[in-house]
Design a protein around this motif. Structure first.
Motif, PDB file in Angstrom:
ATOM      1  N   ASN A   1       7.400   2.634  -6.705  1.00 33.16           N
ATOM      2  CA  ASN A   1       6.110   2.658  -6.022  1.00 33.16           C
ATOM      3  C   ASN A   1       5.907   1.360  -5.264  1.00 33.16           C
ATOM      4  N   VAL A   2       5.497   1.451  -3.998  1.00 34.94           N
ATOM      5  CA  VAL A   2       5.162   0.294  -3.173  1.00 34.94           C
ATOM      6  C   VAL A   2       3.655   0.339  -2.940  1.00 34.94           C
ATOM      7  N   TYR A   3       2.986  -0.809  -3.158  1.00 37.37           N
ATOM      8  CA  TYR A   3       1.538  -0.868  -3.029  1.00 37.37           C
ATOM      9  C   TYR A   3       1.145  -1.675  -1.802  1.00 37.37           C
ATOM     10  N   LEU A   4       0.404  -1.023  -0.901  1.00 34.34           N
ATOM     11  CA  LEU A   4      -0.114  -1.654   0.301  1.00 34.34           C
ATOM     12  C   LEU A   4      -1.626  -1.767   0.167  1.00 34.34           C
ATOM     13  N   LYS A   5      -2.199  -2.818   0.729  1.00 35.50           N
ATOM     14  CA  LYS A   5      -3.645  -3.019   0.687  1.00 35.50           C
ATOM     15  C   LYS A   5      -4.188  -3.143   2.102  1.00 35.50           C
ATOM     16  N   TYR A   6      -5.442  -2.735   2.287  1.00 35.99           N
ATOM     17  CA  TYR A   6      -6.113  -2.888   3.573  1.00 35.99           C
ATOM     18  C   TYR A   6      -7.475  -3.521   3.353  1.00 35.99           C
ATOM     19  N   ASP A   7      -8.034  -4.071   4.429  1.00 38.29           N
ATOM     20  CA  ASP A   7      -9.342  -4.712   4.383  1.00 38.29           C
ATOM     21  C   ASP A   7     -10.404  -3.633   4.582  1.00 38.29           C
ATOM     22  N   TRP A   8     -11.166  -3.351   3.562  1.00 43.73           N
ATOM     23  CA  TRP A   8     -12.151  -2.275   3.610  1.00 43.73           C
ATOM     24  C   TRP A   8     -13.463  -2.719   4.248  1.00 43.73           C
TER      25      TRP A   8
ATOM     26  N   ARG B   1     -17.482   5.176   2.373  1.00 47.84           N
ATOM     27  CA  ARG B   1     -16.395   5.895   3.049  1.00 47.84           C
ATOM     28  C   ARG B   1     -15.204   4.979   3.318  1.00 47.84           C
ATOM     29  N   SER B   2     -15.468   3.717   3.569  1.00 49.76           N
ATOM     30  CA  SER B   2     -14.390   2.773   3.845  1.00 49.76           C
ATOM     31  C   SER B   2     -13.684   2.331   2.569  1.00 49.76           C
ATOM     32  N   TYR B   3     -14.428   2.185   1.468  1.00 50.73           N
ATOM     33  CA  TYR B   3     -13.872   1.634   0.233  1.00 50.73           C
ATOM     34  C   TYR B   3     -13.232   2.685  -0.665  1.00 50.73           C
ATOM     35  N   ASN B   4     -13.780   3.861  -0.703  1.00 51.21           N
ATOM     36  CA  ASN B   4     -13.406   4.861  -1.707  1.00 51.21           C
ATOM     37  C   ASN B   4     -12.187   5.681  -1.289  1.00 51.21           C
ATOM     38  N   ASN B   5     -11.084   5.000  -0.963  1.00 49.50           N
ATOM     39  CA  ASN B   5      -9.884   5.695  -0.520  1.00 49.50           C
ATOM     40  C   ASN B   5      -8.658   5.168  -1.250  1.00 49.50           C
ATOM     41  N   HIS B   6      -7.827   6.096  -1.680  1.00 43.07           N
ATOM     42  CA  HIS B   6      -6.512   5.758  -2.227  1.00 43.07           C
ATOM     43  C   HIS B   6      -5.577   6.837  -1.710  1.00 43.07           C
ATOM     44  N   TRP B   7      -4.766   6.461  -0.729  1.00 42.24           N
ATOM     45  CA  TRP B   7      -3.800   7.398  -0.190  1.00 42.24           C
ATOM     46  C   TRP B   7      -2.455   7.142  -0.837  1.00 42.24           C
ATOM     47  N   GLU B   8      -1.719   8.212  -1.032  1.00 47.18           N
ATOM     48  CA  GLU B   8      -0.345   8.064  -1.508  1.00 47.18           C
ATOM     49  C   GLU B   8       0.513   9.124  -0.840  1.00 47.18           C
ATOM     50  N   PHE B   9       1.759   8.747  -0.586  1.00 51.95           N
ATOM     51  CA  PHE B   9       2.727   9.686  -0.039  1.00 51.95           C
ATOM     52  C   PHE B   9       4.119   9.238  -0.447  1.00 51.95           C
ATOM     53  N   ALA B  10       5.028  10.187  -0.535  1.00 46.96           N
ATOM     54  CA  ALA B  10       6.399   9.904  -0.949  1.00 46.96           C
ATOM     55  C   ALA B  10       7.346  10.189   0.203  1.00 46.96           C
ATOM     56  N   CYS B  11       8.351   9.335   0.312  1.00 44.42           N
ATOM     57  CA  CYS B  11       9.369   9.533   1.330  1.00 44.42           C
ATOM     58  C   CYS B  11      10.620   8.768   0.928  1.00 44.42           C
ATOM     59  N   ASN B  12      11.773   9.384   1.043  1.00 41.36           N
ATOM     60  CA  ASN B  12      13.069   8.758   0.763  1.00 41.36           C
ATOM     61  C   ASN B  12      13.131   8.137  -0.630  1.00 41.36           C
ATOM     62  N   GLY B  13      12.532   8.775  -1.612  1.00 39.88           N
ATOM     63  CA  GLY B  13      12.610   8.301  -2.990  1.00 39.88           C
ATOM     64  C   GLY B  13      11.679   7.157  -3.323  1.00 39.88           C
ATOM     65  N   VAL B  14      10.694   6.906  -2.473  1.00 43.97           N
ATOM     66  CA  VAL B  14       9.726   5.834  -2.701  1.00 43.97           C
ATOM     67  C   VAL B  14       8.322   6.402  -2.509  1.00 43.97           C
TER      68      VAL B  14
ATOM     69  N   ILE C   1      -1.762   3.263  -0.734  1.00 43.30           N
ATOM     70  CA  ILE C   1      -2.597   2.439   0.138  1.00 43.30           C
ATOM     71  C   ILE C   1      -3.990   2.398  -0.470  1.00 43.30           C
ATOM     72  N   THR C   2      -4.454   1.197  -0.832  1.00 49.15           N
ATOM     73  CA  THR C   2      -5.755   1.025  -1.473  1.00 49.15           C
ATOM     74  C   THR C   2      -6.499  -0.153  -0.837  1.00 49.15           C
ATOM     75  N   PRO C   3      -7.828  -0.233  -1.027  1.00 49.57           N
ATOM     76  CA  PRO C   3      -8.604  -1.331  -0.444  1.00 49.57           C
ATOM     77  C   PRO C   3      -8.526  -2.608  -1.277  1.00 49.57           C
ATOM     78  N   THR C   4      -8.850  -3.727  -0.639  1.00 48.79           N
ATOM     79  CA  THR C   4      -8.938  -5.002  -1.346  1.00 48.79           C
ATOM     80  C   THR C   4     -10.016  -5.866  -0.705  1.00 48.79           C
TER      81      THR C   4
END
Length: 171
Positions: A28-35, A94-107, A111-114
Motif C-alpha cells: 500500500n502506498v499512501y498519498l496525502k493532499y491539502d484539504w 466535502r473537501s475533508y471527508n474523502n479517502h480514495w483507493e485504487f489498485a494497479c500493478n500489484g500496488v 489518497i487521504t487528506p492532511t
C-alpha cells in the motif's frame, strides 16, 4: 490510466509512506493532499471531477471512495440550514471527508487528506512513483513525525524507491 492520473495530480499530492506487502495483503502506498482549499479548484474537487470524467473508460483501475471521518471540530454547534456558516461547513466537509483507493500493478494507492501538507511539502524530495515525479517525505522528517504524531503515520514505513512495476511504457 494510472500514469495519466498520477501526472495530473503529481503537484497536488505528496507520498507520505508505504505499508509493506504481506502474504495476505498487497503493498500500500499512501498519498496525502491539502484539504484546506475547499473551492472547486481544490484537490478533492479535481479528483472527483477526474474520476467522473474517466469512469466509463475501459481500464482496470477502479476508484473506491470511503468516508475518511466526520468533520466536526465544533461538536454540537448547529447552523441554520442555508446560512453562510452551514454552507462553509458543508464545503469543508466535502473537501475533508474523502479517502480514495485504487489498485494497479500489484500496488494499492490510498489518497487521504492532511492538515500538514505544506510542512511535508517543504521537507520533501522528488522521487518517482510509477515513473512519474512525485514529492515524498524525507526519512528524517518521517521518523520525527512518526514519533510526535501516532495516528497519521502509524503502521507505515518510509517511501524509499518506486514500488510500482511498469508492465510497459511508451518511450
Amino acid at each position: 490510466m494510472l500514469r495519466d492520473f498520477l501526472k495530473t495530480f503529481s503537484r497536488r499530492l505528496i507520498i507520505i509512506g508505504i505499508k509493506p506487502k504481506t502474504p495476505d495483503r498487497l503493498l500500500n502506498v499512501y498519498l496525502k493532499y491539502d484539504w484546506k482549499d475547499c473551492s472547486s479548484r481544490g484537490t478533492a474537487a479535481k479528483i472527483k471531477e477526474y474520476i467522473k470524467q474517466n469512469q466509463n473508460q475501459n481500464t482496470s483501475i477502479k476508484f473506491k471512495r470511503h468516508r475518511y471521518s466526520h468533520f466536526d471540530s465544533f461538536a454540537g454547534e448547529v447552523f441554520r440550514p442555508g446560512s453562510r456558516e452551514q454552507r462553509t461547513r458543508a464545503r469543508q466537509h466535502r473537501s475533508y471527508n474523502n479517502h480514495w483507493e485504487f489498485a494497479c500493478n500489484g500496488v494499492v494507492i490510498h489518497i487521504t487528506p492532511t492538515d500538514n501538507f505544506q510542512k511535508y511539502k517543504n521537507q520533501s524530495q522528488v522521487t518517482k512513483l510509477a515513473g512519474v515525479n512525485f514529492r515524498a517525505v524525507i526519512e528524517d522528517v518521517f521518523v520525527d513525525v512518526q514519533k510526535n504524531t501516532n495516528y497519521e503515520l502509524s503502521g507505515l514505513s518510509c517511501f524509499l524507491s518506486d514500488p510500482v512495476p511498469l508492465l510497459w511504457s511508451n518511450s
